[in-house]
Design a protein around this motif. Structure first.
Motif, PDB file in Angstrom:
ATOM      1  N   ARG A   1      30.096 -26.327  -3.790  1.00 28.54           N
ATOM      2  CA  ARG A   1      31.203 -25.777  -4.678  1.00 28.54           C
ATOM      3  C   ARG A   1      31.156 -24.276  -4.423  1.00 28.54           C
ATOM      4  NH1 ARG A   1      29.827 -30.145  -8.110  1.00 28.54           N
ATOM      5  NH2 ARG A   1      28.839 -28.727  -9.447  1.00 28.54           N
ATOM      6  N   ARG A   2      30.008 -23.777  -4.670  1.00 28.81           N
ATOM      7  CA  ARG A   2      29.960 -22.330  -4.564  1.00 28.81           C
ATOM      8  C   ARG A   2      30.329 -21.791  -3.322  1.00 28.81           C
ATOM      9  NH1 ARG A   2      25.178 -22.486  -7.899  1.00 28.81           N
ATOM     10  NH2 ARG A   2      23.873 -22.765  -6.142  1.00 28.81           N
ATOM     11  N   GLN A   3      30.252 -22.434  -2.035  1.00 29.40           N
ATOM     12  CA  GLN A   3      30.605 -22.021  -1.066  1.00 29.40           C
ATOM     13  C   GLN A   3      32.029 -22.104  -0.770  1.00 29.40           C
ATOM     14  OE1 GLN A   3      28.374 -24.526   1.850  1.00 29.40           O
ATOM     15  NE2 GLN A   3      26.498 -23.308   1.455  1.00 29.40           N
ATOM     16  N   GLU A   4      32.725 -22.936  -1.573  1.00 28.89           N
ATOM     17  CA  GLU A   4      34.351 -22.741  -1.307  1.00 28.89           C
ATOM     18  C   GLU A   4      34.951 -21.600  -1.682  1.00 28.89           C
ATOM     19  OE1 GLU A   4      35.579 -26.223  -3.679  1.00 28.89           O
ATOM     20  OE2 GLU A   4      34.296 -27.548  -2.600  1.00 28.89           O
ATOM     21  N   ILE A   5      34.435 -20.866  -2.567  1.00 26.99           N
ATOM     22  CA  ILE A   5      34.907 -19.440  -3.124  1.00 26.99           C
ATOM     23  C   ILE A   5      34.205 -18.676  -1.989  1.00 26.99           C
ATOM     24  CG2 ILE A   5      34.945 -17.853  -4.816  1.00 26.99           C
ATOM     25  CD1 ILE A   5      34.611 -20.058  -6.950  1.00 26.99           C
ATOM     26  N   PRO A   6      34.996 -17.863  -1.368  1.00 22.91           N
ATOM     27  CA  PRO A   6      34.488 -16.706  -0.438  1.00 22.91           C
ATOM     28  C   PRO A   6      33.482 -15.667  -1.044  1.00 22.91           C
ATOM     29  CG  PRO A   6      36.972 -16.842  -0.438  1.00 22.91           C
ATOM     30  CD  PRO A   6      36.665 -17.577  -1.641  1.00 22.91           C
ATOM     31  N   THR A   7      32.428 -15.384  -0.105  1.00 24.92           N
ATOM     32  CA  THR A   7      31.669 -14.580  -0.685  1.00 24.92           C
ATOM     33  C   THR A   7      32.036 -13.181  -0.580  1.00 24.92           C
ATOM     34  OG1 THR A   7      30.358 -14.390   1.323  1.00 24.92           O
ATOM     35  CG2 THR A   7      29.919 -16.001  -0.319  1.00 24.92           C
ATOM     36  N   LEU A   8      31.636 -12.240  -1.719  1.00 32.58           N
ATOM     37  CA  LEU A   8      32.132 -10.784  -1.818  1.00 32.58           C
ATOM     38  C   LEU A   8      31.166 -10.220  -0.760  1.00 32.58           C
ATOM     39  CD1 LEU A   8      32.237 -10.182  -5.530  1.00 32.58           C
ATOM     40  CD2 LEU A   8      34.261 -10.168  -3.583  1.00 32.58           C
ATOM     41  N   ARG A   9      31.756  -9.160   0.129  1.00 36.00           N
ATOM     42  CA  ARG A   9      30.883  -8.307   0.952  1.00 36.00           C
ATOM     43  C   ARG A   9      31.154  -6.746   0.642  1.00 36.00           C
ATOM     44  NH1 ARG A   9      33.903 -11.755   4.246  1.00 36.00           N
ATOM     45  NH2 ARG A   9      34.787 -10.489   5.342  1.00 36.00           N
ATOM     46  N   PRO A  10      30.399  -6.313  -0.483  1.00 33.72           N
ATOM     47  CA  PRO A  10      30.950  -4.921  -0.812  1.00 33.72           C
ATOM     48  C   PRO A  10      30.445  -4.043   0.199  1.00 33.72           C
ATOM     49  CG  PRO A  10      28.887  -5.864  -2.087  1.00 33.72           C
ATOM     50  CD  PRO A  10      29.592  -7.096  -1.290  1.00 33.72           C
TER      51      PRO A  10
ATOM     52  N   VAL B   1      40.887 -14.008  -4.190  1.00 34.72           N
ATOM     53  CA  VAL B   1      40.607 -12.520  -4.549  1.00 34.72           C
ATOM     54  C   VAL B   1      39.502 -11.935  -4.010  1.00 34.72           C
ATOM     55  CG1 VAL B   1      41.805 -12.314  -6.914  1.00 34.72           C
ATOM     56  CG2 VAL B   1      39.624 -13.037  -7.022  1.00 34.72           C
ATOM     57  N   ASN B   2      38.361 -12.788  -3.622  1.00 33.77           N
ATOM     58  CA  ASN B   2      37.195 -12.507  -3.106  1.00 33.77           C
ATOM     59  C   ASN B   2      37.610 -11.930  -1.644  1.00 33.77           C
ATOM     60  OD1 ASN B   2      35.922 -12.807  -5.505  1.00 33.77           O
ATOM     61  ND2 ASN B   2      34.412 -14.454  -4.664  1.00 33.77           N
ATOM     62  N   GLU B   3      38.371 -12.887  -0.987  1.00 32.82           N
ATOM     63  CA  GLU B   3      38.670 -12.557   0.468  1.00 32.82           C
ATOM     64  C   GLU B   3      39.477 -11.465   0.544  1.00 32.82           C
ATOM     65  OE1 GLU B   3      38.640 -12.668   4.598  1.00 32.82           O
ATOM     66  OE2 GLU B   3      37.392 -13.792   2.808  1.00 32.82           O
ATOM     67  N   ILE B   4      40.333 -11.184  -0.526  1.00 36.75           N
ATOM     68  CA  ILE B   4      41.430 -10.231  -0.487  1.00 36.75           C
ATOM     69  C   ILE B   4      40.707  -8.853  -0.553  1.00 36.75           C
ATOM     70  CG2 ILE B   4      42.997  -8.974  -2.091  1.00 36.75           C
ATOM     71  CD1 ILE B   4      44.336 -11.801  -2.807  1.00 36.75           C
ATOM     72  N   TYR B   5      39.551  -8.919  -1.352  1.00 37.95           N
ATOM     73  CA  TYR B   5      38.620  -7.779  -1.691  1.00 37.95           C
ATOM     74  C   TYR B   5      37.999  -7.454  -0.162  1.00 37.95           C
ATOM     75  CZ  TYR B   5      34.258  -5.357  -2.856  1.00 37.95           C
ATOM     76  OH  TYR B   5      33.382  -4.531  -2.698  1.00 37.95           O
ATOM     77  N   ASN B   6      37.368  -8.505   0.375  1.00 35.93           N
ATOM     78  CA  ASN B   6      36.679  -8.057   1.527  1.00 35.93           C
ATOM     79  C   ASN B   6      37.766  -7.554   2.572  1.00 35.93           C
ATOM     80  OD1 ASN B   6      34.373  -9.415   0.677  1.00 35.93           O
ATOM     81  ND2 ASN B   6      35.010 -11.350   1.162  1.00 35.93           N
ATOM     82  N   ARG B   7      38.945  -7.800   2.799  1.00 36.32           N
ATOM     83  CA  ARG B   7      40.089  -7.546   3.922  1.00 36.32           C
ATOM     84  C   ARG B   7      40.409  -6.216   3.525  1.00 36.32           C
ATOM     85  NH1 ARG B   7      43.417 -12.731   5.999  1.00 36.32           N
ATOM     86  NH2 ARG B   7      41.485 -14.134   5.895  1.00 36.32           N
ATOM     87  N   LEU B   8      40.626  -6.007   2.063  1.00 40.64           N
ATOM     88  CA  LEU B   8      41.231  -4.593   1.744  1.00 40.64           C
ATOM     89  C   LEU B   8      39.902  -3.333   2.161  1.00 40.64           C
ATOM     90  CD1 LEU B   8      42.577  -5.020  -1.546  1.00 40.64           C
ATOM     91  CD2 LEU B   8      43.802  -4.868   0.412  1.00 40.64           C
ATOM     92  N   LEU B   9      38.920  -3.978   1.971  1.00 37.25           N
ATOM     93  CA  LEU B   9      37.766  -3.045   2.506  1.00 37.25           C
ATOM     94  C   LEU B   9      37.791  -2.626   3.921  1.00 37.25           C
ATOM     95  CD1 LEU B   9      34.397  -4.164   0.319  1.00 37.25           C
ATOM     96  CD2 LEU B   9      35.978  -2.050  -0.045  1.00 37.25           C
ATOM     97  N   GLU B  10      38.009  -3.726   4.531  1.00 37.42           N
ATOM     98  CA  GLU B  10      38.052  -3.770   6.231  1.00 37.42           C
ATOM     99  C   GLU B  10      39.340  -2.813   6.583  1.00 37.42           C
ATOM    100  OE1 GLU B  10      38.484  -7.614   7.395  1.00 37.42           O
ATOM    101  OE2 GLU B  10      36.415  -8.128   7.244  1.00 37.42           O
ATOM    102  N   GLY B  11      40.229  -2.678   5.598  1.00 42.26           N
ATOM    103  CA  GLY B  11      41.337  -1.853   6.007  1.00 42.26           C
ATOM    104  C   GLY B  11      41.222  -0.461   5.358  1.00 42.26           C
ATOM    105  N   GLY B  12      40.141  -0.168   4.692  1.00 43.14           N
ATOM    106  CA  GLY B  12      39.913   1.130   4.121  1.00 43.14           C
ATOM    107  C   GLY B  12      40.405   1.687   2.823  1.00 43.14           C
ATOM    108  N   PHE B  13      40.669   0.409   2.067  1.00 46.58           N
ATOM    109  CA  PHE B  13      40.969   0.666   0.640  1.00 46.58           C
ATOM    110  C   PHE B  13      39.885   1.151  -0.071  1.00 46.58           C
ATOM    111  CE2 PHE B  13      42.179  -0.463  -3.374  1.00 46.58           C
ATOM    112  CZ  PHE B  13      43.597  -0.188  -3.731  1.00 46.58           C
TER     113      PHE B  13
END
Length: 199
Positions: A107-116, A147-159
Motif C-alpha cells: 500500500r505504501r508503494q502505491e504513493i510515489p516516493t519523494l525524491r528531494p 502531490v509526491n509525483e508533482i513535487y518530483n517533476r517540479l524539482l526536475e523542471g527547476g522549481f
C-alpha cells in the motif's frame, strides 16, 4: 544649581519614551513568536489533513477489497452502497488471511516516493507559480498526479521551493485554485477535463 520646571518635565517625558519603546520592542518580539507558532500550527493542520486523506484512502481500499471478494456484488442496493450490516457480514465471510489483499508495504508503494535530492534537468518551471507549473504537468500527463509525483517533476523542471513542507504547499495551492480538482487523497487533476468529457 536650581533645576528649572521644564527640565524636570523633559526628563520625565524622555523616561516615558524609553519605557514605551522598550514595551513596543517586547510586544513586537512576542508578535513574531506568535506568528511563527501560528505558521507551525498551520503546517501541522495541513499534515493532519494529509494523514486523514491517506487513512480515508486505506479504508476505501479495504472496503473495496471486501466488497470485491464477497458475494455482495449480486445484491441490489437502493442507494448503490451496502449497509453497515452487509459490510460486517461480508467481512465475517472472509478468512483473516484474505481480509487484507495488500500488505502495508504494498500500500505504501502505491504513493510515489519523494525524491528531494532530484537534480533539475531544465529550468522550465523556474519562474512559474505552483498552479502554472502543475497545469503544464497535468496537461502533458493527460491525467491526474499525486502531490509526491508533482513535487518530483517540479524539482526536475527547476522549481525552487521555499517552505519546509513542499508537498503540503502544493496541495494547499491546488485546493485553493478552481482550475484543479481533487480526484483521490493527495491526487489532483485539471477541472477542465470534466468539461471536455461532458461535451
Amino acid at each position: 544649581m536650581i533645576e528649572r520646571p521644564g527640565e524636570n518635565l523633559l526628563s520625565r517625558l524622555e523616561q516615558s519614551l524609553r519605557q514605551s519603546r522598550a514595551a513596543r520592542m517586547h510586544l513586537a518580539a512576542r508578535l513574531r513568536e506568535l506568528e511563527a507558532e501560528s505558521d507551525a500550527v498551520r503546517a501541522e493542520l495541513a499534515e493532519m489533513d494529509t494523514l486523514t486523506s491517506q487513512t480515508e484512502a486505506a479504508i476505501y481500499r479495504l472496503l473495496s477489497s471486501v466488497l470485491a471478494s464477497s458475494n455482495l456484488s449480486g445484491t441490489n442496493f437502493s442507494s448503490g452502497l451496502p449497509s453497515d450490516a452487509e459490510l460486517e457480514a461480508a467481512m465475517r465471510h472472509q478468512s483473516p488471511a484474505s481480509r487484507l489483499p495488500f500488505s502495508a508495504e504494498a500500500r505504501r508503494q502505491e504513493i510515489p516516493t519523494l525524491r528531494p535530492n532530484t537534480e533539475a534537468l531544465s529550468d522550465r518551471f523556474m519562474d512559474r507559480t505552483i498552479p502554472q507549473a502543475v497545469t503544464l504537468l497535468l496537461r502533458e500527463e493527460g491525467g491526474s498526479l499525486h502531490v509526491n509525483e508533482i513535487y518530483n517533476r517540479l524539482l526536475e523542471g527547476g522549481f525552487k521551493f521555499t517552505g519546509q513542507n513542499p508537498t503540503i504547499s502544493i496541495a494547499v495551492s491546488l485546493n485553493r485554485n478552481t482550475r484543479f480538482r481533487k480526484v483521490a487523497p493527495g491526487t489532483f487533476d485539471l477541472m477542465i477535463r470534466d468539461a471536455s468529457k461532458a461535451s
